[in-house]
Design an enzyme around this catalytic site. Structure first.
Site, mmCIF file in Angstrom:
data_model
loop_
_atom_site.group_PDB
_atom_site.id
_atom_site.type_symbol
_atom_site.label_atom_id
_atom_site.label_comp_id
_atom_site.label_asym_id
_atom_site.label_seq_id
_atom_site.Cartn_x
_atom_site.Cartn_y
_atom_site.Cartn_z
ATOM 1 N N HIS A 1 -11.733 13.576 -0.283
ATOM 2 C CA HIS A 1 -11.758 11.960 -0.540
ATOM 3 C C HIS A 1 -10.537 11.446 -0.034
ATOM 4 C CE1 HIS A 1 -9.437 12.702 -4.251
ATOM 5 N NE2 HIS A 1 -10.108 13.688 -4.472
ATOM 6 N N HIS B 1 1.056 18.628 -2.940
ATOM 7 C CA HIS B 1 1.302 17.277 -4.149
ATOM 8 C C HIS B 1 2.624 17.601 -4.522
ATOM 9 C CE1 HIS B 1 -2.515 15.590 -4.660
ATOM 10 N NE2 HIS B 1 -2.880 16.356 -4.888
ATOM 11 N N ASP C 1 -4.470 17.833 -11.018
ATOM 12 C CA ASP C 1 -5.676 17.046 -10.377
ATOM 13 C C ASP C 1 -7.081 17.803 -10.810
ATOM 14 O OD1 ASP C 1 -5.746 19.168 -8.587
ATOM 15 O OD2 ASP C 1 -5.353 17.674 -6.793
ATOM 16 N N ALA D 1 -1.435 -2.483 -4.674
ATOM 17 C CA ALA D 1 -0.724 -3.347 -3.940
ATOM 18 C C ALA D 1 0.519 -3.715 -4.647
ATOM 19 C CB ALA D 1 -1.820 -4.496 -3.949
ATOM 20 N N ARG E 1 -11.322 -5.561 -17.202
ATOM 21 C CA ARG E 1 -10.195 -4.925 -16.525
ATOM 22 C C ARG E 1 -8.929 -5.818 -16.462
ATOM 23 N NH1 ARG E 1 -12.901 -2.527 -10.942
ATOM 24 N NH2 ARG E 1 -10.496 -2.241 -10.777
ATOM 25 N N ASN F 1 -0.055 -9.701 -10.170
ATOM 26 C CA ASN F 1 -0.082 -8.921 -9.005
ATOM 27 C C ASN F 1 -1.275 -8.185 -8.925
ATOM 28 O OD1 ASN F 1 0.301 -7.621 -6.543
ATOM 29 N ND2 ASN F 1 2.143 -6.441 -7.071
#
Lengths: 129, 608
Positions: B12, B132, B151, B427, B457, B553
């Site tokens: 992924h 990582h 992870d 972002a 959210r 943002n």
């Protein structure tokens, strides 16, 4: 038109023409068993004609070609799937039980004690293993 | 110049990254260019974009590094099947063709994707967690640090502790599959109806609405947290080989029912489960951090791996953990491992096949604000807009800022596309949707009408770095939006009575209601003029006009879409959502003046 595109076009035409052959082949098998009133020889003669028709008018048979390609991929995928399920049942499962019988289990399923393992290092960057 | 290309992918979030003499020149996620979210395919577009940004070809590369050891991973996959049999037949039949179809022969795959790669250019392989760890330590500002990577699973490791010093990383200890914090969190993500490897942050956002009612059950039956920071999962409740849900019948009985389907209503049980698994994850992360500090004696911590994107846990690590400071790789998931692989090859010792380059820790960090993707020239922007019959004005930077700030003050939603694209899931002010955080209805408006996503959210605030302490209880900086901090008491508004469940969303809790989550927290981005000059200038302008140094943002995309990359992506998204104003490069566009009301979608929508 340059030569590579001619070659590609011919190949594509051949593939589309060839995709028309399986039904005729099935018809030939059926005729051998006497299930349809057509002789196998007729089917054999028709085959190159059908191939040629497909190559001459590929546009008319494109949707058929797409349909049969999808069918082949589906069937191929299912066959591979069944084959691997067979391998799992006949090889992996017996091997797993054998290993367990010998006191080996590749994954640690215990619930107690620390799960920290001392690192063995990262190994050589040149090796994919 | 010596160029090293790093590649991650095939599971992924495929990505590529390029170093030039050790400096990070470019890094791009495949999804941004292919327009398929979490794209797992071999990152051919991302590789080409990195090479284009540096103005080189594959023939100029000194080395290529892949982020995993494929044969080691394949052998682990087989061993897991042996350990899990007689269960797992279906997963086996699905996994093996993938492996035999090109995952094993990665050298061949890389060479066929890069036909001009010199024959003597080495193709190197780091381990998953080495990549990582390298992505966390080498770009960090620390000369020495503990490194924690957490992870789902790499080859065998799911969690590692390493010591970073100068240009070396020494792995110390690890926890191996199936005991995995990432796997556990993903199991609950899927159980609550969200997509694994992408919906985890939704579960995190849902957590504050619930109560930790399931913590005791979780700790008794499913996961044991040990004094030494390690943990173990009870695999009687999980199915780590499942394709869709990682939970089994026994789990469903224990936790109150079948998994939620994405279209089902969120019940209080789901909110409580989200809160409970979040609490357990935070406790586990604190335990891991204490262990890392004990094993290394370091004062600083570097974090990477998918779990390091859990910014609520990160905030607690900073406030309650044993380290003085921490640095988190902004692309902490597998995309960032492309960068880590390249860095590990660059600094790796000669005897391991690396290039043994020394390292001087940067003063802030070496990520350049994580603005490592492509950008368009003003001419290219205008040419794209022309192709879509858009109506725009070309403005100077000062006038553009003035017009954007005016729109924000009027309560409009602004699409902001400037400079190089971000690397990582957030972002950070180059591909963002902006809004005024003081407006009480802005959160629901932006969620439902602009982003078409779940109303629960929260949005993140971007704040001028020098004024962050006035608004948030944040220690230090958070330039990559990876820390959650409480909204400062001085900004809080007392509540007459606390509502329950999702009704808490409607209550105003601070002077910045649109970015204050129901627990009074916020996922803060501090903006400074060194890393992010244009966005800093915009915030300064907004502050000058309103006195408020904060903006909403959020990433410039809609539900199921990767963050926009190009002008074309931005224009399509602008037209198809309710964004009022678009500022892309020097061009200013207003919705009311556009000829289009809808445009064909330019991305492959991925369901939740």
């Amino acid at each position: 038109m340059n030569p590579p595109s001619i070659a590609r076009s011919l190949r594509n035409r051949f593939v589309i023409g060839a995709s028309l052959l399986p039904p005729v082949a099935l018809l030939m098998i059926a005729s051998r068993w006497g299930w349809v009133p057509v002789s196998p020889r007729t089917c054999l003669v028709v085959m190159p004609l059908i191939l040629g028709l497909g190559m001459l008018f590929p546009g008319a048979f494109e949707s058929w070609h797409r349909w049969i390609s999808r069918g082949q991929a589906w069937l191929g995928g299912r066959l591979v799937f069944l084959l691997l399920v067979g391998v799992y049942g006949l090889v992996v499962i017996p091997l797993a039980f054998l290993m367990r019988g010998l006191g080996q289990r590749p994954i640690d399923l215990s619930r107690s004690g620390t799960s920290w393992v001392r690192s063995k290092g990262y190994g050589s960057l040149r090796d994919p293993f | 110049m010596h160029y090293v290309l790093g590649i991650s992918g095939l599971y992924h979030d495929s990505a590529a990254a390029l170093l030039g003499d050790g400096r990070i020149l470019a890094a791009v996620q495949e999804e941004r260019l292919s327009r398929r979210k979490n794209d797992a395919r071999f990152p051919e577009r991302a590789i080409q974009s990195c090479l284009d940004q540096a103005g080189i070809t594959a023939g100029d590369l000194a080395a290529v590094a892949f982020y995993e050891k494929p044969i080691l991973k394949f052998s682990r996959t087989l061993e897991v099947f042996l350990g899990w049999a007689p269960r797992g037949g279906r997963a086996f039949a699905r996994a093996i063709p993938d492996w035999l179809g090109g995952r094993l022969d990665l050298r061949g795959r890389i060479r066929s994707a890069l036909p001009h790669l010199p024959a003597d250019c080495p193709i190197l392989f780091t381990t998953h967690h080495e990549a990582h760890a390298a992505s966390a330590f080498f770009p960090s500002p620390f000369a020495e640090a503990a490194i924690l990577t957490v992870d789902g699973v790499g080859e065998w490791a799911t969690t590692t502790i390493a010591r970073g010093s100068g240009a070396t990383i020494e792995p110390l200890e690890e926890i191996q599959f199936p005991h995995s914090l990432g796997l556990l969190y993903s199991a609950f993500t899927a159980y609550c109806g969200f997509r694994v490897n992408s919906g985890e942050y939704k579960l995190m956002g849902l957590a504050p609405y619930g109560e930790p009612r399931w913590v005791e059950t979780l700790l008794e039956d499913l996961v044991s947290l040990h004094e030494d920071g390690s943990f173990r999962l009870n695999l009687e409740y999980l199915n780590p080989l499942a394709e869709e849900y990682l939970t089994n019948e026994r789990f469903h009985q224990r936790f109150g029912g079948l998994p939620r389907r994405p279209e089902d209503r969120l019940e209080q049980r789901h909110l409580d489960l989200a809160r409970s698994i979040q609490w357990v994850t935070e406790q586990a992360m604190l335990g891991l951090a204490r262990r890392a500090q004990k094993q290394t004696g370091a004062r600083h911590l570097c974090l990477a791996g998918g779990v390091a994107l859990n910014c609520v846990a990160n905030g607690r690590l900073l406030r309650e953990g044993p380290f003085e400071d921490l640095w988190i790789q902004p692309a902490a998931g597998d995309a960032g491992a492309a960068l880590g692989a390249a860095l590990a090859a660059w600094h790796g010792p000669l005897e391991r096949g690396g290039m043994a380059a020394p390292r001087t820790p940067p003063t802030s960090d070496a990520m350049g604000g994580s603005f490592l993707g492509p950008e368009e020239t003003p001419e290219s922007v205008e040419s794209s807009l022309k192709r879509w019959d858009a109506v725009w004005e070309r403005l100077t930077p000062e006038v553009l800022q003035e017009r954007v700030v005016q729109a924000l003050i009027e309560g409009k939603v602004v699409g902001w596309v400037q400079g190089r694209m971000e690397f990582g899931p957030r972002a950070l002010g180059h591909r963002s949707i902006l809004g005024d955080p003081r407006s009480p209805d802005m959160q629901s408006r932006m969620n439902l009408k602009v982003k078409f996503r779940e109303s629960f959210r929260p949005f993140a605030p971007a704040v001028l770095a020098e004024r962050a302490a006035e608004y948030f209880g944040l220690q230090g900086e958070s330039p990559y939006m990876l820390l959650v901090a409480p909204v400062a008491d001085s900004q809080r508004v007392p509540l007459a009575q606390e509502a329950e469940g999702l009704d808490r969303l409607k209550q105003v809790r601070s002077t910045l209601p649109a970015v204050t989550h129901v627990d009074g927290s916020a996922r803060v981005q501090t903006v400074d003029p060194e890393r992010n000059p244009q966005f800093y200038a915009l915030l300064k302008h907004f502050e000058a006009k309103t006195g408020c140094p904060v903006l909403i943002n959020t990433s410039f995309n809609v539900r199921g879409e990767p963050v926009v990359a190009s002008t074309e992506d931005a224009y399509r998204c602008f037209i198809n959502s309710q964004i009022d104003v678009l500022a892309v490069g020097p061009c200013f566009l207003e919705r009311d003046r556009q000829l289009h009301t809808t445009l064909p979608r330019g991305f492959e929508a991925i369901p939740d």
